[in-house]
Structure formats: C-alpha cells, structure tokens
Write a protein that holds these residues in place. Structure first.
Motif, PDB file in Angstrom:
ATOM      1  N   LYS A   1     -49.686 -35.279  77.806  1.00  0.00           N
ATOM      2  CA  LYS A   1     -48.193 -34.258  77.317  1.00  0.00           C
ATOM      3  C   LYS A   1     -47.739 -35.290  77.928  1.00  0.00           C
ATOM      4  N   ALA A   2     -46.664 -35.345  76.980  1.00  0.00           N
ATOM      5  CA  ALA A   2     -45.765 -36.317  77.703  1.00  0.00           C
ATOM      6  C   ALA A   2     -44.392 -35.217  78.086  1.00  0.00           C
ATOM      7  N   GLY A   3     -44.608 -34.484  77.529  1.00  0.00           N
ATOM      8  CA  GLY A   3     -43.181 -33.779  77.914  1.00  0.00           C
ATOM      9  C   GLY A   3     -41.750 -34.366  77.023  1.00  0.00           C
ATOM     10  N   GLU A   4     -41.215 -33.595  77.425  1.00  0.00           N
ATOM     11  CA  GLU A   4     -39.783 -34.101  76.482  1.00  0.00           C
ATOM     12  C   GLU A   4     -39.223 -35.071  77.158  1.00  0.00           C
ATOM     13  N   TYR A   5     -38.302 -35.742  75.954  1.00  0.00           N
ATOM     14  CA  TYR A   5     -37.348 -36.462  76.732  1.00  0.00           C
ATOM     15  C   TYR A   5     -36.916 -36.285  76.428  1.00  0.00           C
TER      16      TYR A   5
ATOM     17  N   GLU B   1     -46.896 -36.153  83.723  1.00  0.00           N
ATOM     18  CA  GLU B   1     -47.597 -36.081  84.825  1.00  0.00           C
ATOM     19  C   GLU B   1     -47.814 -38.001  83.707  1.00  0.00           C
ATOM     20  N   PHE B   2     -47.661 -37.813  82.489  1.00  0.00           N
ATOM     21  CA  PHE B   2     -47.649 -38.847  81.683  1.00  0.00           C
ATOM     22  C   PHE B   2     -46.650 -39.552  81.678  1.00  0.00           C
TER      23      PHE B   2
ATOM     24  N   MET C   1     -47.926 -44.521  81.574  1.00  0.00           N
ATOM     25  CA  MET C   1     -48.077 -45.405  83.181  1.00  0.00           C
ATOM     26  C   MET C   1     -47.674 -43.200  83.717  1.00  0.00           C
ATOM     27  N   LYS C   2     -48.904 -43.520  85.041  1.00  0.00           N
ATOM     28  CA  LYS C   2     -48.312 -42.123  85.320  1.00  0.00           C
ATOM     29  C   LYS C   2     -47.249 -41.947  85.968  1.00  0.00           C
TER      30      LYS C   2
END
Lengths: 191, 589
Positions: A132-136, A146-147, A179-180
């Motif tokens: 999950k990249a989450g919100e930009y 996390e990533f 990336m981490k």
C-alpha cells in the motif's frame, strides 16, 4: 518403466489418472476457495471430466480478431522491434519501464501508456507487488507509508512518483523502484 | 579377464585418450563404463552444457566436474521468445556465477541463452576469472552497458563478446573505450543488439585497429553506412561481418569507397545487418558475393527485384535468411530464381514483414518453397512464413528434400486449411515426417486434426523438438506424440485441446524429455498436482498471472504449465505467479 506395462491402452481408450489408479466416475468439484494447497489429493481421486476444461479451451481457440492473439505469429520481439524504422522512444506503442521493489527478488515491466494518470498507476503497482503506497500529498509525499514509489528520470535522478505532471512523468521516467519508506526520505517529500 | 584389460592402462593414458572425446554424448557414455572411467572422465571434463538451468544445481555440477573451463546454460523456455513467459519468471544466472567464481578460477567461457544477466553478474565474471575468454549472451536481458564496461576493462584476454539479440540497457556508448590499449585478442565482437546512438565509434575503430585476429564483427544499427568503409579497411581479414545501417543518400565517392573496402576483404564469407537498406548501395557488395556462403537479409526492407539481383551474384550461398515484403511483385518467382542459382543452399528462412496485415497482398505462397525444394537438393533447414499451403505442396517438398533436419512452417492465420481442398494439412505434414527420416525439429501450423499426430508418432522417430499451436482434436493427439516419438526432448504446445488423460498416461515419458510447455490447453489443476506428487523427478510448475490456481475448482484448466525433469528439486526463485506442484513446497498465495 513399470507404467508402460500397466497401461491398458488400445487405439482409442485412455485411462484417467496414473496407471494403477482406479477410474472412478467423474466427481463434481466444489469451489476450493479455502482449500489448503498442501492438502494431499487422494490417489484414487479421478480427474473430473474435461467438459468444463474443453469448453473453456474451445472458447479460447475460437477465432479471435487479428492481432489479438498473444505471441502469434511466432516472431521474436527482437525482430518485430527491429523492423520498425528508427523512431524516438515512446512513439512505438507502449512505454515499457522496469519496476523493482526493495526486498523482492524479481523485476516486473509495465507499460506506462496504458495508464491515464497517477491513481491508476499506483493501483496497478499496489496490485502487482501487494503493498500500500498510502496517500500522496505535495507537501509530505507518501509520508507514513511502508513503501514509497520512486522513479529514475532522464537525468539519472531518483524522484518521487507524483511530483511532476503526468505527461512529464511518462516522458522522463526510465525505471521505477518501490523503496522502503525509511529510505525514501530525502527525495523531497519532507517539509 | 576383461577386468584386467580395463585396469591395465594407467590413468594418464586413459585421460589422454578421453581428451580426444569432445561430444557430451560420448563423454556421458564413457562415464558409464565403470567406476574408474567415471572418475577419470569427470576430472578431465572441460566443457559442460546444461540445456535447462533448473535441471541441476551449480553445486551438483561443481561436485561432479571440478575442472570445468567452459559452460553453456539455457534458461527460459523457448516460448519466452514470443512473450508467452511473463517477466520475472526466472532464469537468473547470478547464483551460477557466484558458485563458479569460487570453484572454477580457470573458467574461460560462458555461453548463456535466454537468461537474466545482471550487471552484478557481469562484474562478478570480470573480477573472478583471470583467464576469461568467451562471453556469449544470446537473447539475454537484465544488464546494461555498465556491466559490459566491467567485462571490457577487466578481461585482458577476451576473445569473444557476442550479445546477439539481447536486451541491453544502453546507458552509455563509452563502455567500448574501457577495453584497455593492451587488449589485442578479440576474435569476435557482436554488438548488433545495442540501440545506443552514441556507440563510441572512435573507440570501436581503435579496438578494431589493434585486434589483428578479429574474424567476426557485427555492428549495431546506429553505425551509419559511411563508417563501414573505415572499419573494413582496418579489418580486411574479417570472415563474418554485420553492417549497421545501410542507408544513405547515393554519393559516388561514398559508393566507390564502400565497394573498394568490401573488395579488399578477401576472406569475407558471411554478411548480415543491412537495416534500412538503400538498394542503390547493394552493388557495392557484388565483388564479394561470389565468395559468400551466408547472407542474412532478414532485417533488410528491400524489394524482391533488388534481393534477387543480389542473390543471383552469390552462387555459393549455403545459408540465406531474408525478409519477404508484401508487395505487388510475385515473390515466388524470386524464389524460383534463387533455386536456379544457389544449388548449395542448405538453410532458408523467410520472415514476414507484415505479420499482422489483414489483407494479404499475396506475393509469397507455397510455390516459392516448392521451387526451392526442387532446385536445392541439399536443403536441410527451413523456416517459412506464408499465408497459404496445400497438402500437395508439402508432399512435393517432402519428396524433394528427404534430407531435411529442421522444418518450421508458419501459416500466419491459425487453423488455415489446404487452400485447394479445404482439408486439414495432416497428410502434408505426414509426408514430411515420413520422408524426412532425419527430421529433428518440426513446427506445425494450419488446420490439423489428431491424424497429423498419429503420423508424427509413427514416423518421427528422430524428432527431438516439436512445436504445436491451434491443432488437434483430443488427448489422442498428444498421446500419439508422447508415446511414439522416441527421441523427443522438447515439446511446446499452445492453444490445443489436450487435457489430463494423455499427460497422465504418459507421465513416465516426461522424465525422458528436457521439458514440456503447455499453455491455453485443457490440463486441469488437479492433474498438475497429481503429476507433481507422483513424479518427484519432475518439476511441475503452473503459471497464472491472474489468480492462484487453487482459488478455483481442481477441474479448472491451468493457464500455463511448464514441466521439466530435474535432479535439483523445485527451484527457490519462483515469482508469485508461478506455483510449484511439488508436495514439499508451500504454494504461496
């Protein structure tokens, strides 16, 4: 091998299952959504008739509109690519870039041209690599995820995915790297 | 009595005798004679060929053959060439290099096909093997010019660097400049796959200048026609040459310079390249044509008359690869010309320039191939793309060319019947396998029923590799092949209605083959699991990019299936979309 002797084949009759197994009548298989993959199939378990299977196969082998059959005619991509007159990158169908993810032992390739914008791209990446990249946000990037998706641009710099307008991104992106989160600091996403 | 004879030769003598035995088959036979021969042989085996990198582990190879100097490895299945194998499937060479780096300090030759080679692997090669001589990366990917720079810089005695048809990340043309001034050992350099607009040409010129033994050079498309003369004058000893671009505005001085440069190459026998050909420059080749034995014009978008004019100057041609343009000209007559002038032709490959064209402007038909079969009695190897075929033509070809060893026919539209009778092409291909008793490789196309497989099973006793697409009616077809083809090593099938029965009934056969590929067929997940459980010496791998195969009923067919024999057990580098059917392996969701 012993199999050959056990085979009881005449010109038209074949047996289901391996030689030595009994030929039970076809069983209907219930959807095995929760079935553990380690469950050992019973030796006598016969394969259900291929009715479903062949039906699917027939659908697949029904005549398709031309140029939609993958890998047919069998011409190497190397040859197909080299037949084109020299064009600048991106003119030929597809902008293929490699995608790597920290911790994953393999790379993937995606065609940036099939996406209309960042949300679609991110969803595809999340599906492909199961993260999950989450919100930009412009100010904080993917803070807290996390990533973090990053890319290398034409100048060789590593940038955060989402910072530049989409068109500029597809024209300048050479490769993608997920990336981490801890390593992504310093890519301009911290206030 | 016989035992005494076997031991009466000291090991040194036997070792010396074995050194004359080069073929793998013979060496394998030698090693089976007795324990002491096995031991002696394994210590003096210098070359190892591994047709499937997952069939054995690096450790096992090193343990048995401690003194290897040359290794050849193949990775992905053949259908990877046609995008049927997803990216990330496998075929990584790094672990092999890492283990060999420790065990084989004198390793001199690495040949790889369809493998993923990273810059890290190349750097490791560069620093681990002091006597490194030959690197062939055939249809590989995963590396960049940085990795090549490492090879160039470190390998002092490099003889061969061949990157044919590989996918290279072109970061900079300056890697060529990394070859030290002291490197004069190059014999073969193939950089035809590189796309870079900035191949450092001056570095290339200097390299060619100082390598007097350079015999084979294939340039990339970025090298323009006007530069060819410079290169050739520096290397008149070339035997095999691939031009870059062969297009330029016709200028008399450029032309005469080029023609002069070509004619100064007295040893030149083989030509390739010719991207973007300007026909006016083809006559520059006329002086060397009489010596040519191999001509690869498969990227040359020239029209038939120019092609024929060129080829008619090459009476000694043994190998011709060319591209057929779909034009108004009748290309068959061109092939008839070829048949009358090139009596020594052994190999013919004809590629389509417009494979996806909807309207076939029919300019090349089965007649061209029939003409060549009639006129060229030495024909052994055929790859032919066309849009129509007949049983009669195939029978004629079979009768004219009983020496065929490789026959690959691609009728572009799947399931196309005999255009004269509208029947399946079973009888035609049947004639091929019946008459061509040494046939080792066969690719089928067109409308085909189970009957063609019956012929193949009956007559194809020497057949080693068979490619099948959109053919057959039932499991019987597959059964004929698996039960009849005694020499079968590689079988690849796509879009055929072959299911569980034939596969399971012939499970043992699979252990005698290198590999089996089946995609878009009717093999159920349950059958795959059963095979995986019952046949521990087979790796049964299911490929599915959409969802895990166990999320559907067991009777559901798998998307792609790859089965290969292995003494190394299931592999550990499978991506998420590949599932091993091995009992011991936890299948990941």
């Amino acid at each position: 091998m012993a199999f050959a002797k056990d085979l009881n084949l005449d010109a038209t009759e074949l047996r289901l299952g391996l030689p030595g197994t009994s030929d039970e009548s076809a069983k209907n298989q219930t959807p095995a959504t929760l079935r553990s993959n380690n469950k050992r199939a019973l030796p006598e378990e016969s394969m259900s008739s291929n009715a479903t299977a062949s039906k699917n196969c027939n659908q697949e082998t029904a005549p398709l509109p031309k140029a939609q059959v993958i890998g047919w005619p069998p011409i190497r991509s190397y040859r197909k690519n080299n037949l084109q007159p020299k064009k600048s990158e991106g003119e030929i169908s597809g902008i293929y870039v490699k995608v790597s993810m920290d911790g994953a032992p393999y790379l993937r390739k995606i065609d940036l041209k099939v996406f209309k914008g960042y949300p679609e791209l991110l969803k595809a990446l999340e599906d492909m690599f199961k993260f999950k990249a989450g919100e930009y946000s412009e100010r904080e990037g993917y803070n807290g995820s996390e990533f973090v998706p990053t890319y290398e641009d034409k100048d060789g710099d590593w940038m955060l995915v989402g910072d530049v307008p989409w068109e500029m991104f597809t024209n300048s992106c050479k490769k993608l790297r997920i990336m981490k989160g801890s390593e992504a600091r310093g890519l301009g996403c911290v206030v | 009595m016989q035992k005494e004879m076997a031991y009466s030769f000291p090991d040194e003598v036997l070792k010396h005798v074995f050194s004359f035995i080069q073929s793998d088959k013979d060496r394998n036979a030698v090693s089976l004679v007795c324990k002491s021969w096995y031991e002696i042989e394994r210590w003096c085996r210098r070359k190892v060929f591994i047709g499937n990198c997952y069939a054995v582990s690096p450790r096992m190879v090193i343990r048995r053959f401690p003194e290897v100097r040359s290794i050849e490895l193949k990775g992905k299945p053949h259908f990877a060439d046609f995008n049927l194998v997803p990216d990330g499937w496998g075929g990584y060479v790094l672990q092999w290099i890492a283990e060999m780096a420790g065990a084989y300090p004198w390793l001199g030759e690495i040949r790889l096909k369809r493998m993923v080679v990273t810059d890290e692997s190349l750097e490791l090669i560069a620093k681990s093997f002091k006597n490194f001589k030959v690197l062939v990366l055939f249809s590989c990917e995963g590396f960049s010019t940085d990795g090549l720079a490492a090879i160039a810089a470190s390998c002092k005695n490099l003889r061969e660097l061949d990157l044919r048809e590989s996918e290279v990340d072109d970061l900079s043309g300056h890697w060529l400049a990394q070859f030290p001034e002291t490197c004069t050992s190059l014999v073969s350099l193939n950089i035809s796959c590189l796309g870079s607009d900035e191949v450092s040409f001056s570095a290339l010129e200097r390299l060619v200048d100082r390598c007097p033994n350079l015999r084979s050079l294939q340039l990339n498309r970025a090298v323009t026609l006007d530069k060819i003369a410079n290169i050739l004058r520096r290397a008149p000893q070339l035997v095999d040459f691939g031009t870059g671009n062969y297009a330029a505005e016709l200028q008399p001085d450029v032309f005469s310079n080029l023609a002069g440069a070509f004619s100064s190459c007295k040893e030149l026998k083989s030509l390739s390249g010719f991207w973007d050909v300007v026909p006016a420059y083809l006559p520059a080749l006329y002086s060397i044509c009489p010596r040519l034995t191999s001509l690869n014009l498969s990227y040359a978008t020239i029209q038939s008359p120019d092609l024929i004019k060129l080829v008619s100057h090459c009476p000694r041609l043994q190998r011709l690869l060319f591209l057929i343009q779909v034009l108004d000209y009748v290309e068959d007559s061109g092939l008839e010309e070829l048949a009358s002038s090139c009596k020594d032709l052994q190999e013919l490959r004809v590629f389509p320039s417009d494979p996806f064209g909807v309207e076939p402007n029919v300019s090349l038909t089965e007649q061209g191939l029939v003409a060549v079969s009639l006129g060229c009695p030495k024909l052994q190897s055929v790859l032919y793309f066309c849009r129509r075929m007949s049983n009669a033509a195939l029978v004629t070809i079979a009768q004219n060319c009983p020496n065929l060893t490789r026959f690959r026919l691609c009728i572009i539209e799947p399931k196309t019947p005999d255009y004269l009778t509208l029947e399946p092409l079973d009888a035609g291909f049947g004639a091929i396998v019946e008459h061509c008793k040494d046939l080792r490789r066969l690719s089928l196309s067109g409308l085909l029923t189970d009957h063609v497989f019956e012929y193949i099973g009956t007559y194809g006793k020497k057949l080693e590799m068979l490619s099948v697409a959109f053919a057959g009616d039932s499991d019987l077809g597959l059964h004929h092949v698996l039960s009849g083809c005694e020499s079968l090593r590689k079988l690849e099938i796509r879009d055929c209605p072959f299911g569980d029965k034939a596969l399971l009934a012939n499970a043992a056969k699979l252990e005698t083959m290198r590999s089996l590929w089946m995609s878009s067929c009717a093999v159920s997940f349950g059958a795959c699991k059963l095979l995986g459980q019952k046949m521990p010496k087979l790796n049964v791998e299911v490929i599915d990019e959409t969802e895990p195969p166990d999320s559907r009923p067991e009777s559901y067919p798998v998307d792609k299936l790859y089965i290969y024999r292995s003494v190394a057990g299931p592999r550990f580098d499978m991506p998420p979309f590949v599932w091993s059917m091995d009992e011991a392996v936890k299948i990941l969701h």
